[in-house]
Enzyme design. Structure first.
Site, mmCIF file in Angstrom:
data_model
loop_
_atom_site.group_PDB
_atom_site.id
_atom_site.type_symbol
_atom_site.label_atom_id
_atom_site.label_comp_id
_atom_site.label_asym_id
_atom_site.label_seq_id
_atom_site.Cartn_x
_atom_site.Cartn_y
_atom_site.Cartn_z
ATOM 1 N N PRO A 283 0.826 -1.209 0.000
ATOM 2 C CA PRO A 283 0.000 0.000 0.000
ATOM 3 C C PRO A 283 0.858 1.255 0.000
ATOM 4 C CG PRO A 283 -0.854 -1.590 1.558
ATOM 5 C CD PRO A 283 0.439 -2.158 1.050
ATOM 6 N N CYS A 284 0.437 2.255 -0.771
ATOM 7 C CA CYS A 284 1.307 3.389 -1.051
ATOM 8 C C CYS A 284 1.038 4.618 -0.194
ATOM 9 C CB CYS A 284 1.184 3.785 -2.525
ATOM 10 S SG CYS A 284 -0.468 4.346 -2.988
ATOM 11 N N GLN A 285 0.025 4.576 0.675
ATOM 12 C CA GLN A 285 -0.336 5.798 1.397
ATOM 13 C C GLN A 285 0.823 6.351 2.217
ATOM 14 O OE1 GLN A 285 -2.082 3.029 1.218
ATOM 15 N NE2 GLN A 285 -4.283 3.412 1.073
#
Length: 417
Positions: free
Chosen positions: A115-117
């Protein structure tokens, strides 16, 4: 050539590699709705390759339910989707499930991106500590454990451009050191989705890693051009008009024939069954704002500045930032602005360009912006229409067309066996 897909999401990256000729061993994903999407897509590929495609079409038409669809596919295919969070607690269970799927075979490729958040510029801006304390910063450590266990010849790791600057570059630097320790050299590419035929301005990092005992002839992904192109209007032209809150989940007819872009991008691919062309409802105030926004864009190519709205339409206290919180998807552009997961919360940033329809884009229109084919069905945890789950999966996805081009280039240039 086979692959394991980690942090698989709805399977946009996997879709591209499957189309290019790779075979999935397993998909690992934490989100339960996305896992149903992955199972449904596995059913699609299995039924299509075994002359049972009518069963899949029956599902899209609502003639059979999800359990009936899954009854047509082997148990091992259903077990290939592993609904677990990657991490120390679950890794032994995930390893066991993957090992059973492999049945002694070696792994050619691992794909996927955490996940890139925690790396994104927007995510850091909204976090009190710039995401420094976010455990997702270190999911690449888990990724490396899978490299160590399965020893693929190569891996493909996708993430946001912000990974380069997150922690002043320390995360990317530490990734490179860790991957090298596990026996893999890497090359980092900054890519533009529109160069791969996706009608969306989406910037991403693609990290290709390879075992340090051979030197691959890597494609120059940063300068790649697929030659596929069109206008955003091409994505909307054959779809039935909708009003806010309208549409049906299963089996709608197209409003018109296909066009060159939809054919070249594999979005319209021969079936006459359109699904998930459903739009979220809007209140009267939002519709009034949408009319103003589409008028400005269609008449003068101007974006709406929130502060320029009449006072009775300004309900947000924040008047000093996020001026463009209402944005039209420009039909006359060759690439829209980026589709992100926030589309699951509201559609204000993705207003349909047709003022007469006066709504945000539908699930199917969002999927097309991400270059998903129309036969790709996005599931919820419960069977049936779930706009929020579908929008979330679409916003988080890797564009399928971009993934296919990357996979094609790897197959052409690199002999993994």
């Amino acid at each position: 050539m086979n692959y394991i897909d980690l942090f698989a999401g709805a399977g946009g990256l996997s879709e591209g590699f499957k189309r290019a000729g790779f075979e999935p061993v397993a998909h690992v994903e934490i989100d339960s709705a996305a896992c149903y999407t992955l199972k449904t897509r596995a059913a699609y590929h299995y039924l299509k390759s075994n002359n049972l495609f009518e069963n899949y079409l029956d599902y899209l038409k609502g003639n059979i339910n999800r359990n009936e669809l899954y009854s047509f596919i082997p148990e091992e295919l259903k077990n290939s989707v592993i609904n677990k969070a990657i991490g120390e607690e679950n890794n032994p269970v995930i390893f066991g499930a993957i090992d059973r799927q492999l049945a002694g075979k070696e792994v050619d490729l691992i794909i996927g991106g955490p996940p890139c958040q925690a790396y994104s510029l927007v995510g850091r801006a909204r976090s009190d500590d710039g995401m420094k304390g976010d455990s997702r910063n270190f999911l690449y450590v888990q990724y490396a454990k899978y490299l160590e266990r399965y020893q693929p010849k190569m891996f493909v790791f996708e993430n946001v451009l912000g990974l380069k600057s997150a922690g002043k570059g320390v995360y990317l630097h530490n990734m490179e050191k860790l991957f090298l320790k596990k026996g893999y050299k890497i090359n980092v590419f900054s890519v533009k989705a529109e160069n791969f035929g996706v009608l969306q301005k989406r910037r991403r990092l693609i990290i290709i890693g390879w075992k340090d005992d051979f030197t691959p002839n890597l494609p120059d992904l940063g300068n790649f051009k697929s030659g596929i192109g069109g206008m955003v209007s091409d994505l909307f032209s054959d779809l039935p008009d909708l009003q806010a809150g309208g549409g049906v989940d299963k089996f709608t007819k197209y409003a018109s024939t296909s066009n060159d872009y939809l054919a070249n991008a594999h979005i319209r691919n021969g079936i006459d069954t359109l699904t998930q062309h459903i739009a979220r409802p809007h209140n009267a105030q939002d519709k009034e704002i949408y009319r103003i926004a589409t008028g400005k864009w269609n008449d003068n190519q101007e974006r709406l500045n929130y502060n320029d709205l009449p006072e009775h339409l300004k309900t947000h206290d924040n008047r000093t930032s996020f001026f463009d919180r209402f944005k039209v998807v420009g039909a006359n552009l060759n690439a829209s602005h980026t589709v992100v997961a926030h589309i699951a919360k509201d559609g204000h940033y993705y207003i349909h360009p047709d003022q007469l329809q006066n709504r945000s884009i539908s699930v199917r229109e969002a999927a097309r912006l991400q270059s998903f084919p129309d036969d790709f069905y996005f599931e919820g945890v419960k069977e049936g229409a779930n706009r929020t789950a579908a929008f979330k999966q679409i916003g988080n996805a890797v564009p399928a067309l971009m993934a296919q081009s990357i996979a094609d280039q790897i197959i052409k240039r690199v002999k993994l066996k």
